[in-house]
Design a protein around this motif. Structure first.
Motif, PDB file in Angstrom:
ATOM      1  N   GLY A  35      -0.875  -2.526  -3.615  1.00 29.02           N
ATOM      2  CA  GLY A  35      -0.345  -2.608  -2.256  1.00 29.02           C
ATOM      3  C   GLY A  35      -0.373  -1.309  -1.475  1.00 29.02           C
ATOM      4  O   GLY A  35       0.028  -1.271  -0.316  1.00 29.02           O
ATOM      5  N   ALA A  36      -0.848  -0.233  -2.083  1.00 29.75           N
ATOM      6  CA  ALA A  36      -0.912   1.062  -1.394  1.00 29.75           C
ATOM      7  C   ALA A  36      -2.374   1.416  -1.116  1.00 29.75           C
ATOM      8  O   ALA A  36      -3.227   1.257  -1.989  1.00 29.75           O
ATOM      9  CB  ALA A  36      -0.272   2.148  -2.241  1.00 29.75           C
ATOM     10  N   PRO A  37      -2.659   1.876   0.088  1.00 28.01           N
ATOM     11  CA  PRO A  37      -4.050   2.237   0.391  1.00 28.01           C
ATOM     12  C   PRO A  37      -4.491   3.461  -0.399  1.00 28.01           C
ATOM     13  O   PRO A  37      -3.720   4.392  -0.617  1.00 28.01           O
ATOM     14  CB  PRO A  37      -4.029   2.536   1.892  1.00 28.01           C
ATOM     15  N   LEU A  38      -5.732   3.413  -0.836  1.00 27.09           N
ATOM     16  CA  LEU A  38      -6.318   4.547  -1.548  1.00 27.09           C
ATOM     17  C   LEU A  38      -7.143   5.384  -0.578  1.00 27.09           C
ATOM     18  O   LEU A  38      -7.193   5.106   0.628  1.00 27.09           O
ATOM     19  CB  LEU A  38      -7.171   4.044  -2.716  1.00 27.09           C
ATOM     20  N   ALA A  39      -7.824   6.395  -1.112  1.00 25.90           N
ATOM     21  CA  ALA A  39      -8.568   7.352  -0.277  1.00 25.90           C
ATOM     22  C   ALA A  39      -9.676   6.699   0.544  1.00 25.90           C
ATOM     23  O   ALA A  39     -10.041   7.191   1.605  1.00 25.90           O
ATOM     24  CB  ALA A  39      -9.155   8.454  -1.151  1.00 25.90           C
ATOM     25  N   GLY A  40     -10.219   5.574   0.102  1.00 26.36           N
ATOM     26  CA  GLY A  40     -11.316   4.937   0.824  1.00 26.36           C
ATOM     27  C   GLY A  40     -10.878   3.983   1.911  1.00 26.36           C
ATOM     28  O   GLY A  40     -11.712   3.472   2.669  1.00 26.36           O
TER      29      GLY A  40
END
Length: 148
Positions: A35-40
């Motif tokens: 549920g958390a956005p990553l670097a991409g």
């Protein structure tokens, strides 16, 4: 001479290629995990926006019936010089830091495309100094990014 319409086609195709490259690279950094956005995540949507908006632009160019205005060599020269100034900004930021280099970039591009006159140069200097202070506060103080 090159027309606005031809230049828009060229730029749109270049943005489609660049956007596709950004998307392909962003996927390698990951999109979302638990549920958390990553670097991409952010680069993926920037690339997607570049591709979609460029396709919309090309579609509008095909449908539009408008006068094509020629772009003079002097205007193309100004754009080329602005590109050189941006490359100089990147290189000079390695030695002088991003904030100082950004100040000189703002002043240089302002002089290149500006109207001239005493009032213009006063405003250009004031805005460039204010933006430099703003960049310093945001990057150095708030985000704690090393500037040199």
């Amino acid at each position: 001479m090159i027309t606005n319409r031809h230049l828009e086609y060229i730029v749109s195709v270049l943005f489609i290629v660049l956007g596709t490259y950004i998307i392909s690279q962003a996927v390698g950094y990951g999109y979302v995990d638990r549920g958390a956005p990553l670097a991409g995540f952010f680069p993926f949507w920037v690339g997607m926006g570049m591709v979609v908006l460029s396709l919309i632009n090309i579609t509008q160019l095909h449908r539009a019936q408008f006068h094509t205005q020629e772009i003079s060599l002097s205007e193309m020269g100004k754009v080329a010089l602005a590109s050189v100034l941006m490359i100089a900004f990147i290189l000079s930021s390695l030695y002088f830091g991003m904030v100082i280099s950004a100040f000189f970039l703002m002043v240089s591009i302002g002089i290149l495309f500006g109207t001239g006159g005493k009032r213009f140069y006063i405003m250009l200097t004031a805005i460039s100094v204010a933006m430099t202070v703003f960049l310093f506060i945001v990057f150095k103080q708030l985000l704690q990014v090393p500037l040199l």
